[in-house]
Design a protein around this motif. Structure first.
Motif, PDB file in Angstrom:
ATOM      1  N   ARG A  93      -3.871  14.456   8.198  1.00 24.05           N
ATOM      2  CA  ARG A  93      -4.275  13.377   7.286  1.00 24.05           C
ATOM      3  C   ARG A  93      -3.838  13.683   5.859  1.00 24.05           C
ATOM      4  NH1 ARG A  93      -9.155  14.033   9.873  1.00 24.05           N
ATOM      5  NH2 ARG A  93     -10.152  14.744   7.946  1.00 24.05           N
ATOM      6  N   GLN A  94      -3.924  14.953   5.487  1.00 24.25           N
ATOM      7  CA  GLN A  94      -3.516  15.335   4.134  1.00 24.25           C
ATOM      8  C   GLN A  94      -2.034  15.054   3.917  1.00 24.25           C
ATOM      9  OE1 GLN A  94      -4.383  19.398   3.100  1.00 24.25           O
ATOM     10  NE2 GLN A  94      -3.309  19.286   1.147  1.00 24.25           N
ATOM     11  N   ARG A  95      -1.216  15.333   4.929  1.00 28.43           N
ATOM     12  CA  ARG A  95       0.224  15.059   4.797  1.00 28.43           C
ATOM     13  C   ARG A  95       0.465  13.557   4.622  1.00 28.43           C
ATOM     14  NH1 ARG A  95      -0.035  19.378   3.802  1.00 28.43           N
ATOM     15  NH2 ARG A  95       0.853  21.255   4.736  1.00 28.43           N
ATOM     16  N   ILE A  96      -0.226  12.753   5.407  1.00 27.48           N
ATOM     17  CA  ILE A  96      -0.063  11.299   5.279  1.00 27.48           C
ATOM     18  C   ILE A  96      -0.509  10.837   3.897  1.00 27.48           C
ATOM     19  CG2 ILE A  96      -0.866   9.064   6.152  1.00 27.48           C
ATOM     20  CD1 ILE A  96      -1.009  10.329   8.932  1.00 27.48           C
ATOM     21  N   ASP A  97      -1.604  11.414   3.407  1.00 25.74           N
ATOM     22  CA  ASP A  97      -2.097  11.042   2.078  1.00 25.74           C
ATOM     23  C   ASP A  97      -1.135  11.487   0.979  1.00 25.74           C
ATOM     24  OD1 ASP A  97      -4.330   9.871   3.168  1.00 25.74           O
ATOM     25  OD2 ASP A  97      -5.624  11.622   2.881  1.00 25.74           O
ATOM     26  N   GLU A  98      -0.524  12.646   1.157  1.00 31.29           N
ATOM     27  CA  GLU A  98       0.438  13.118   0.160  1.00 31.29           C
ATOM     28  C   GLU A  98       1.617  12.151   0.033  1.00 31.29           C
ATOM     29  OE1 GLU A  98      -0.390  17.937   0.708  1.00 31.29           O
ATOM     30  OE2 GLU A  98       1.379  16.989   1.608  1.00 31.29           O
ATOM     31  N   TRP A  99       1.981  11.541   1.138  1.00 32.45           N
ATOM     32  CA  TRP A  99       3.059  10.550   1.116  1.00 32.45           C
ATOM     33  C   TRP A  99       2.533   9.167   0.733  1.00 32.45           C
ATOM     34  CZ3 TRP A  99       8.266  10.861   3.510  1.00 32.45           C
ATOM     35  CH2 TRP A  99       8.671  12.182   3.737  1.00 32.45           C
ATOM     36  N   GLY A 100       1.204   9.017   0.681  1.00 30.07           N
ATOM     37  CA  GLY A 100       0.610   7.724   0.346  1.00 30.07           C
ATOM     38  C   GLY A 100       0.961   6.642   1.344  1.00 30.07           C
ATOM     39  N   MET A 101       0.925   6.983   2.643  1.00 32.11           N
ATOM     40  CA  MET A 101       1.493   6.073   3.628  1.00 32.11           C
ATOM     41  C   MET A 101       0.493   5.438   4.585  1.00 32.11           C
ATOM     42  SD  MET A 101       4.553   5.622   2.944  1.00 32.11           S
ATOM     43  CE  MET A 101       4.912   4.668   4.395  1.00 32.11           C
ATOM     44  N   PHE A 102      -0.799   5.811   4.538  1.00 30.30           N
ATOM     45  CA  PHE A 102      -1.697   5.200   5.522  1.00 30.30           C
ATOM     46  C   PHE A 102      -1.758   3.678   5.405  1.00 30.30           C
ATOM     47  CE2 PHE A 102      -5.794   3.388   6.672  1.00 30.30           C
ATOM     48  CZ  PHE A 102      -5.756   3.603   8.039  1.00 30.30           C
ATOM     49  N   PRO A 103      -1.925   3.106   4.198  1.00 25.55           N
ATOM     50  CA  PRO A 103      -1.995   1.638   4.132  1.00 25.55           C
ATOM     51  C   PRO A 103      -0.744   0.961   4.682  1.00 25.55           C
ATOM     52  CG  PRO A 103      -2.774   2.609   2.081  1.00 25.55           C
ATOM     53  CD  PRO A 103      -2.149   3.716   2.868  1.00 25.55           C
ATOM     54  N   PHE A 104       0.415   1.550   4.416  1.00 29.30           N
ATOM     55  CA  PHE A 104       1.643   0.930   4.922  1.00 29.30           C
ATOM     56  C   PHE A 104       1.717   1.042   6.440  1.00 29.30           C
ATOM     57  CE2 PHE A 104       6.122   0.791   6.077  1.00 29.30           C
ATOM     58  CZ  PHE A 104       6.529  -0.363   5.418  1.00 29.30           C
ATOM     59  N   LEU A 105       1.387   2.216   6.981  1.00 27.92           N
ATOM     60  CA  LEU A 105       1.385   2.368   8.436  1.00 27.92           C
ATOM     61  C   LEU A 105       0.424   1.379   9.079  1.00 27.92           C
ATOM     62  CD1 LEU A 105       1.439   6.269   8.823  1.00 27.92           C
ATOM     63  CD2 LEU A 105       3.360   4.672   9.015  1.00 27.92           C
ATOM     64  N   ASP A 106      -0.681   1.110   8.409  1.00 28.81           N
ATOM     65  CA  ASP A 106      -1.651   0.157   8.942  1.00 28.81           C
ATOM     66  C   ASP A 106      -1.062  -1.248   9.024  1.00 28.81           C
ATOM     67  OD1 ASP A 106      -4.387  -0.533   9.779  1.00 28.81           O
ATOM     68  OD2 ASP A 106      -4.443  -1.641   7.897  1.00 28.81           O
ATOM     69  N   VAL A 143       0.844   7.778  17.098  1.00 32.07           N
ATOM     70  CA  VAL A 143      -0.161   8.780  17.477  1.00 32.07           C
ATOM     71  C   VAL A 143      -0.862   9.328  16.237  1.00 32.07           C
ATOM     72  CG1 VAL A 143      -0.511  11.044  18.526  1.00 32.07           C
ATOM     73  CG2 VAL A 143       1.051   9.404  19.597  1.00 32.07           C
ATOM     74  N   PHE A 144      -0.089   9.684  15.217  1.00 33.59           N
ATOM     75  CA  PHE A 144      -0.690  10.227  13.998  1.00 33.59           C
ATOM     76  C   PHE A 144      -1.549   9.173  13.293  1.00 33.59           C
ATOM     77  CE2 PHE A 144       3.250  12.979  14.201  1.00 33.59           C
ATOM     78  CZ  PHE A 144       2.569  14.108  14.636  1.00 33.59           C
ATOM     79  N   TYR A 145      -1.089   7.939  13.313  1.00 35.47           N
ATOM     80  CA  TYR A 145      -1.863   6.839  12.725  1.00 35.47           C
ATOM     81  C   TYR A 145      -3.182   6.661  13.479  1.00 35.47           C
ATOM     82  CZ  TYR A 145      -3.299   1.955  12.129  1.00 35.47           C
ATOM     83  OH  TYR A 145      -4.025   0.808  11.931  1.00 35.47           O
ATOM     84  N   ALA A 146      -3.133   6.714  14.811  1.00 30.86           N
ATOM     85  CA  ALA A 146      -4.346   6.538  15.610  1.00 30.86           C
ATOM     86  C   ALA A 146      -5.363   7.634  15.310  1.00 30.86           C
ATOM     87  CB  ALA A 146      -3.994   6.523  17.098  1.00 30.86           C
ATOM     88  N   LEU A 147      -4.896   8.871  15.164  1.00 28.98           N
ATOM     89  CA  LEU A 147      -5.809   9.964  14.819  1.00 28.98           C
ATOM     90  C   LEU A 147      -6.472   9.714  13.470  1.00 28.98           C
ATOM     91  CD1 LEU A 147      -3.831  13.157  15.906  1.00 28.98           C
ATOM     92  CD2 LEU A 147      -6.025  12.375  16.820  1.00 28.98           C
ATOM     93  N   TYR A 148      -5.695   9.200  12.534  1.00 26.51           N
ATOM     94  CA  TYR A 148      -6.226   8.908  11.201  1.00 26.51           C
ATOM     95  C   TYR A 148      -7.308   7.825  11.299  1.00 26.51           C
ATOM     96  CZ  TYR A 148      -5.803   8.740   6.066  1.00 26.51           C
ATOM     97  OH  TYR A 148      -6.033   8.830   4.715  1.00 26.51           O
ATOM     98  N   VAL A 149      -7.041   6.777  12.068  1.00 30.29           N
ATOM     99  CA  VAL A 149      -8.008   5.685  12.220  1.00 30.29           C
ATOM    100  C   VAL A 149      -9.275   6.171  12.920  1.00 30.29           C
ATOM    101  CG1 VAL A 149      -8.430   3.475  13.379  1.00 30.29           C
ATOM    102  CG2 VAL A 149      -6.266   3.863  12.187  1.00 30.29           C
ATOM    103  N   GLY A 209       0.782  -1.231   0.000  1.00 31.45           N
ATOM    104  CA  GLY A 209       0.000   0.000   0.000  1.00 31.45           C
ATOM    105  C   GLY A 209       0.809   1.274   0.000  1.00 31.45           C
ATOM    106  N   MET A 210       2.085   1.208  -0.308  1.00 30.46           N
ATOM    107  CA  MET A 210       2.917   2.407  -0.239  1.00 30.46           C
ATOM    108  C   MET A 210       2.679   3.335  -1.421  1.00 30.46           C
ATOM    109  SD  MET A 210       6.566   0.930   1.163  1.00 30.46           S
ATOM    110  CE  MET A 210       7.259   2.568   1.362  1.00 30.46           C
ATOM    111  N   PHE A 211       2.692   4.634  -1.121  1.00 31.57           N
ATOM    112  CA  PHE A 211       2.649   5.713  -2.109  1.00 31.57           C
ATOM    113  C   PHE A 211       1.345   5.747  -2.905  1.00 31.57           C
ATOM    114  CE2 PHE A 211       7.165   4.111  -2.090  1.00 31.57           C
ATOM    115  CZ  PHE A 211       7.593   4.991  -1.113  1.00 31.57           C
ATOM    116  N   GLY A 212       0.351   4.966  -2.505  1.00 34.79           N
ATOM    117  CA  GLY A 212      -0.921   4.973  -3.209  1.00 34.79           C
ATOM    118  C   GLY A 212      -0.864   4.372  -4.595  1.00 34.79           C
TER     119      GLY A 212
END
Length: 373
Positions: free
Chosen positions: A270-283, A248-254, A189-192
């Motif tokens: 959340r926008q910063r995490i999305d710009e990096w396309g990293m939520f799926p990987f952090l999950d 902490v940032f991941y928990a806020l996103y969830v 899931g990296m980088f979307g």
């Protein structure tokens, strides 16, 4: 906690010796009978060292606890365990992890031909589950607010596709093929990027039409034990800071998916995490309440400078707008924020209970559940 236990912990380097204090004017020195550093260190270790439990697991939990910010007023900073003991514990835990066993197995399969390849895929399939990852919290929130079906998992290849990466480590990327590796990278899931995106990039690299892929770096970083052994003391401590912060940032996103009241500060993170396309990987790599093994594996991942940069990006954003629990126009602050969230969850629970009994319709515009009789 007994005197013999304390002495045993000192002999293994887990506790410092009592400090000597000079009496001055040639009168010699004395040992402080109650050294606060020793007392706090012993208390921290004792909290995690249950009877029959390996002390290395306790050391990892102590290390994790020491890196957690203390927010209670008057809290005494927790002493750190010796980094040498932390490194020993990390290596010991990782050597017994499924990830490391898989790395060792794929290396043994190198040069074993088709029979070895079949055995590798069979072993990897046993060690890897079908997990696809958490559904995007924005989709979950939208479904909850609309009273629709809540997605349970993310779309795309499941975690078993990652075994192609493991195979590439042992058999070589050429043997595995670009299409299989594309599916594997998409599962991270990296980088979307989708499997098609990865396939195009890897195909271009194979044809010499794009940047060359450093497969040696992949093989090097797959060995978590070697990564921990190479890391400096400072890098291990920094990786813990990155892990704790990103958690902490991941928990806020969830929690956004669980109707946490939204604020501009949260949306910006959340926008910063999305710009990096990293939520799926952090999950895939972050666990809110990790076991020692999960903590060790996550910390090793975050030794990579890439994640340090992501953490710094999010911290910079947080510094610019720290009001993550302040709703614009609401002067009740964090208390009002919490009350609003509790009301939202209560309304959701009551509404779904009524819907399950066949007597309610949900009005997504008003956000209320209306009894229809």
């Amino acid at each position: 906690m007994t005197a013999s236990q304390l002495e045993s912990w000192r002999r293994t380097g887990l506790l410092p010796r009592h400090r000597r204090r000079g009496l001055g004017r040639g009168r010699g020195s004395v040992v402080d009978a109650v050294d606060p550093l020793v007392v706090e260190s012993a208390a921290a270790l004792a909290r995690h060292l249950r009877q029959g439990r390996d002390r290395r697991l306790a050391v990892l939990e102590w290390f994790a606890e020491a890196g957690t910010p203390q927010t209670a007023p008057g809290t005494v900073p927790m002493p750190e365990p010796p980094v040498a003991a932390v490194r020993e514990a990390l290596v010991w835990v990782l050597q017994r992890s499924a990830s490391q066993r898989l790395v060792e197995f794929v290396r043994s399969a190198a040069g074993a031909g088709e029979e070895g390849q079949d055995a590798l895929y069979a072993a990897a399939g046993r060690l890897m589950g079908p997990y696809r990852g958490r559904a995007n919290p924005a989709l979950v929130r939208a479904a909850l607010e609309a009273g629709g079906d809540v997605p349970a998992e993310a779309e795309g290849p499941d975690g078993r596709s990652m075994l192609h990466v493991a195979a590439a480590i042992g058999l070589g990327a050429q043997e595995v093929g670009a299409d299989a590796l594309a599916e594997a990278f998409a599962a991270f899931g990296m980088f979307g990027l989708t499997a098609d995106d990865w396939a195009q990039m890897l195909g271009a690299a194979e044809r010499g039409e794009g940047p060359e892929v450093d497969w040696g770096l992949l093989q090097q970083n797959a060995d978590m034990v070697a990564q921990v052994q190479r890391a400096s003391d400072e890098e291990l401590v920094r990786a813990r800071e990155v892990l704790v912060g990103l958690r902490v940032f991941y928990a806020l996103y969830v929690l956004h998916g669980l109707l946490l009241p939204d604020t501009p500060a949260q949306a910006a993170l959340r926008q910063r995490i999305d710009e990096w396309g990293m939520f799926p990987f952090l999950d895939h790599v972050i666990v809110i309440n990790p076991s020692p093994r999960q903590f060790a594996e996550s910390l090793t991942v975050f030794l990579e400078p890439f994640f340090d940069n992501l953490y710094e990006t999010l911290m910079d954003q947080f510094a610019r707008d720290p009001d993550i629990f302040s709703i614009p126009g609401d002067d009740t602050g964090a208390v009002g924020f919490g009350e609003r969230w509790m009301r939202s969850m209560e309304e959701l629970t009551n509404g779904r209970r009524q819907a399950a009994s066949g007597g309610a319709d949900h009005d997504p515009v008003e956000g209320a559940w209306v009894q229809t009789g």
